[in-house]
Design an enzyme around this catalytic site. Structure first.
Site, short mmCIF file in Angstrom:
data_model
loop_
_atom_site.label_atom_id
_atom_site.label_comp_id
_atom_site.label_asym_id
_atom_site.label_seq_id
_atom_site.Cartn_x
_atom_site.Cartn_y
_atom_site.Cartn_z
N HIS A 1 34.78 39.32 41.98
CA HIS A 1 34.70 38.69 43.26
C HIS A 1 35.43 39.14 44.33
O HIS A 1 37.22 38.92 44.36
CB HIS A 1 35.25 37.37 42.94
CG HIS A 1 34.06 36.12 42.18
ND1 HIS A 1 34.36 35.05 41.86
CD2 HIS A 1 32.87 36.40 42.00
CE1 HIS A 1 33.41 34.28 40.17
NE2 HIS A 1 32.88 35.11 41.27
N GLU A 2 34.91 39.65 44.77
CA GLU A 2 35.92 40.68 45.67
C GLU A 2 35.74 39.39 47.52
O GLU A 2 34.39 39.04 47.88
CB GLU A 2 35.22 42.24 46.75
CG GLU A 2 36.53 42.43 47.95
CD GLU A 2 37.68 42.84 47.93
OE1 GLU A 2 38.50 42.88 47.14
OE2 GLU A 2 38.38 41.70 48.28
N GLU B 1 51.59 47.38 48.30
CA GLU B 1 50.85 49.04 48.10
C GLU B 1 51.46 50.03 49.03
O GLU B 1 51.13 50.42 49.55
CB GLU B 1 49.57 48.33 47.74
CG GLU B 1 48.23 47.73 47.54
CD GLU B 1 46.71 47.52 47.58
OE1 GLU B 1 46.44 47.49 46.41
OE2 GLU B 1 46.71 47.65 48.36
N GLU C 1 44.11 53.02 41.87
CA GLU C 1 43.32 53.54 42.98
C GLU C 1 44.06 54.15 44.66
O GLU C 1 42.95 54.91 44.84
CB GLU C 1 42.57 52.48 43.64
CG GLU C 1 43.49 51.66 44.37
CD GLU C 1 42.67 49.67 45.37
OE1 GLU C 1 42.07 49.89 45.37
OE2 GLU C 1 43.88 49.07 44.98
#
Ligand code: NOJ
Ligand code: CA
Length: 792
Positions: A458-459, A200, A552
């Site tokens: 599902h984190e 990221e 994000e």
């Protein structure tokens, strides 16, 4: 002899101090030189041994692209697979086929290559091994080269037996992969820092020689946790451009049961060496024959648009492993998601619990003593900011259904979010138990009755151990309630501890999740997992990944970021970039919010320039309401394609792409909901309605049998610079007339966060066009455009 040994020593170590092209000239003559030519005759790959050391080179039109570069491995417990080789055999073959992906940028993909399989042997007695049971056998390593018109792939293979004799290699462990890429000069590169835990990052554009000095800058505003290994380490897919205008891209294909390959640069020689992500014990590949490594790929194109057109990575992957793919479909979705990312609402339900202890047997009320040890959400005080509450979810379902979406993602539905982040908890979620204000059965029913599927979340909080513990039950719950897609996540420090996000065991976890999901007919979109390497050809239920800096990151995303991703991250597979932010001034949502750097038309353009079978309209319903005429493009655009044409592109600057929808998959998602016992039947998705030209008032049953209109979509995006493009519509069918709806930035639109900031300005124009029309379209700074074209 001494000089020769010195030269070989220089080759054998990672840091070579002499300039490598000089070094190559000084090398002794190669033995056993073997050459492979691409189908069009322009590329040549050469393999040879020098004093038993394996090397390769690559040329295009006779000019070097990769100069003499090492191959092989450093091993534990025995001599390296790096020297003492003799050439045993060379086999040539050719392959040419057209195959059809389950979903993708085009319906027909040509896989045409020439192949050379080189068999190498370390004869008995030439190397030492700690494993005396195998030392009387020769060591066999094969290298398979596949040369395409647009690049080279090669991988190492380790047969169990060769010529009737067992290979000395049985179970063996890599300490290093020596594969190198010796480039011819100080190319321009678009890179993100090498890292064992995150991709990221914004891309940095620089010369190779500047990577070291830009190391700190390359990390600015990146993800967490970050685990670097070298100031000159970078990740793949690495896009480069030579001063002669050649586009070179280094990546890998089909990474299975193997660590991820990063690259480490020797800036003196412009040589990258493979840098594998180690496991917790420091190993970089635990192998068991018969086995092979992933493909190492070097894409070479004359034009940037050809790099976008390349299918090299996909072609090097194996054909589809699933017999039945009828349940896999493209998805256009919305989400109770941006609320939490923007800070408007929270994933957690209560502020009561600084520490959460979950019941390992959810729902078990056998023992009140036991139950009293676990966090009691039923009696917790709601914080009033929980986004995934019944009323809010219904509001999103209503909006998504009204505008013809396929699905809705809801995050924060399950207990455990109160202390999920940064605590390195093993048992952090059970993936089964909803918060008290999330009525899972009722919400699914409500959604299905409106023609919408809910997407599961599902984190794992990077606790792969815990996720595997619950996976079967979690997937079974999904089957029970009609979820057919899951977004998984791996935020934080990996558990088991000391593993990185891209080591062999953790890469195996991501794959395990895909394989298990396929058994349950579940499609997977994994965030923070390893960046893809074309595996979706084999496992098409892997419909998305994040694995890069996505929306994000908001204002931290540099203008131009999205013009680089299709050259880099997207080479391996689609990204869940989550576009569609129509209110980019985050300060209007929360006091600490900042201005995102894009216009509304830029966001529209992304639906075409970014390929993904899973596309989100990420903003809030209330942010779309004022701009429903622009929102119409997101409703109309398809997400699976028959044909893609890359009109203009330059990494870091701009991309303009035109695509024609694949009609066969257009309404698959809506059809799937119709097959659920509580599902609304005969729903027509907006894109289908648009492509088939079905009026809004018509509820039609057999629309599949009507003749679809010829339809195209064009998208354009730019960096911080305004640009104008002339787009010839010569891909339209001659003699036909089309209605064009053109969405362009207004004259005063701008995504630059200064006094000129006006991300909202756009103009919508409708006109008749033909294949002879040229559209002149302007993009504002940080802007873009979108066009839909429909045959009359
Ligand atoms: C990071 C993901 O990329 C984001 O989409 C998600 O909302 C959060 N993790 C929480 O799971
Ligand atoms: Ca993420």
């Amino acid at each position: 002899m001494i000089i020769r040994l010195f030269l070989l020593f220089c080759l054998a170590v990672a840091t070579v101090t002499t300039h490598a092209s000089t070094l190559t000239q000084m090398l002794p003559e190669p033995d056993d030189s073997q050459t492979l030519t691409s189908p069009d005759g322009r590329m040549e790959a050469t393999f040879y041994l020098i004093d038993g050391i394996p090397l390769y080179e690559l040329t295009r039109d006779g000019k070097p692209v990769i100069e003499a570069s090492r191959m092989g491995f450093v091993l534990e417990w025995r001599d390296d697979l790096a020297h003492a080789f003799v050439l045993k055999d060379v086999q040539y073959s050719t392959f040419d086929e057209v195959w059809h992906p389950v979903w993708g940028e085009e319906a027909n993909i040509r896989n045409h290559y020439n192949e050379m399989l080189v068999t190498l042997e370390q004869p008995v007695g030439s190397v030492e091994s700690m494993d005396h049971s195998t030392e009387k056998r020769p060591t066999v390593m094969q290298i398979r080269f596949r040369l395409y018109d647009d690049g080279l792939g090669f991988r190492y293979e380790f047969p169990m037996r060769y010529n009737g004799i067992d290979n000395a290699l049985v179970c063996f462990w890599f300490k290093e992969e020596l594969t190198s890429f010796h480039l011819t000069g100080d190319h321009t590169a678009w890179w993100i820092p090498g890292d064992y835990d995150t991709q990221e990052y914004n891309y940095t554009e620089s010369r190779l020689s500047q990577i070291d000095s830009l190391y700190e800058k390359g990390h600015e505003h990146g993800g967490w946790p970050w685990t670097d290994f070298s100031r000159t380490g970078v990740q793949t897919a690495l896009q480069m451009r030579t001063d002669d205008g050649l586009y070179i891209n280094i990546h890998e294909a089909a990474t299975l049961d193997y660590p991820t390959m990063h690259l480490n640069l020797d800036p003196k020689t412009f040589t990258f060496r493979a840098w594998l992500c180690p496991d917790a014990a420091g190993y970089k590949g635990r192998m068991q024959a018969p086995c092979h490594t992933p493909w190492r790929t070097i894409m070479v194109c004359d034009k940037a648009t050809d790099a976008l057109r390349s299918r090299l990575i996909l072609n090097l992957n194996d054909p589809c492993a699933l017999d039945d793919v009828s349940w896999i479909h493209p998805v256009k979705y919305m989400g109770v998601w941006w609320e939490m990312i923007s800070g408007k609402s929270t994933w957690n339900y209560t502020n009561d619990f600084p520490s959460v202890k979950l019941n390992p047997e959810p729902g078990n009320s056998q023992s009140s003593i036991l139950n009293s040890q676990f966090t009691d959400f039923a009696h917790a005080k709601p914080n009033g900011t929980h986004g995934a509450n019944n009323a809010n979810v219904r509001r999103y379902i209503d909006f998504a259904a009204k505008h013809g979406f396929d699905a809705l993602l809801i995050e924060g539905w399950n207990i455990g979010w109160e202390d999920w982040y940064g605590k390195q908890k093993d048992f952090v979620f059970d993936f089964l138990t909803p918060y008290p204000d999330f009525d899972l059965p009722a919400l699914n029913k409500y959604a299905h009755e409106k023609g919408i599927r809910l997407i599961m979340h599902h984190e794992s909080s990077a606790s792969t151990v815990n996720y595997e513990r619950w996976m079967e039950k979690a997937y079974t719950l999904m089957n029970q309630y009609g979820y057919d897609a899951v977004k998984s996540g791996y935020v934080g420090t990996i558990i088991p501890f000391a593993e990185g996000h891209y080591s062999q065991p953790i890469n195996n976890h991501y794959h395990y999740a895909i394989v298990e999901a396929a058994k349950h007919h579940i499609m997977v979109n994994a965030h923070e997992a390893v960046r893809p390497t074309g595996l979706y050809r084999t496992w098409p239920n892997m419909i998305g990944n994040e694995s890069a800096m996505g929306t994000e990151f908001r204002e931290r995303i540099h203008p131009g970021h999205t013009t680089i991703l299709p050259f880099t991250r997207l080479q391996g597979g689609p990204m869940d970039y989550t576009p569609g932010i129509f209110e980019p001034d985050m300060g209007k949502i929360v006091p600490w919010g900042k201005k995102m750097q894009h216009t509304i038309c830029n966001q529209l353009g992304l639906y075409v320039t970014f390929y993904s079978p899973l596309q989100m309209a990420a903003d809030f319903p209330e942010h779309y309401e004022p701009y429903l005429d622009a929102f119409q493009f997101i409703k109309d655009v398809a997400v699976d394609w028959d044909t893609s044409i890359y009109l203009y592109a330059e990494p870091g600057d701009y991309i303009v792409t035109a695509r024609k929808p694949k009609v066969s998959s257009l309404n698959k998602a809506a059809d799937g909901v119709g097959q659920l016992p509580d599902g609304k039947k005969n729903v027509i998705s907006n894109a289908s309605r648009y492509v088939y030209a079905i009026p809004d008032t018509v509820s039609i049953f057999n629309f599949q049998f009507s003749i679809p209109k010829d339809t195209w979509y064009i998208g354009g995006i730019t960096d911080e610079n305004a640009r104008e493009f002339a787009i010839k519509l010569d891909f339209l069918q001659p003699g036909k007339t089309y209605d064009a709806i053109i969405y362009t930035d207004a004259k005063d639109a701008s995504g630059i966060p200064d006094d000129s900031y006006n991300p909202y300005g756009y103009t919508i124009t409708k006109k008749k066009v033909t294949s002879k029309t040229t559209l002149k379209l302007r993009m504002a700074p940080c802007g873009g455009f979108a066009v839909s074209l429909r045959e009359r």
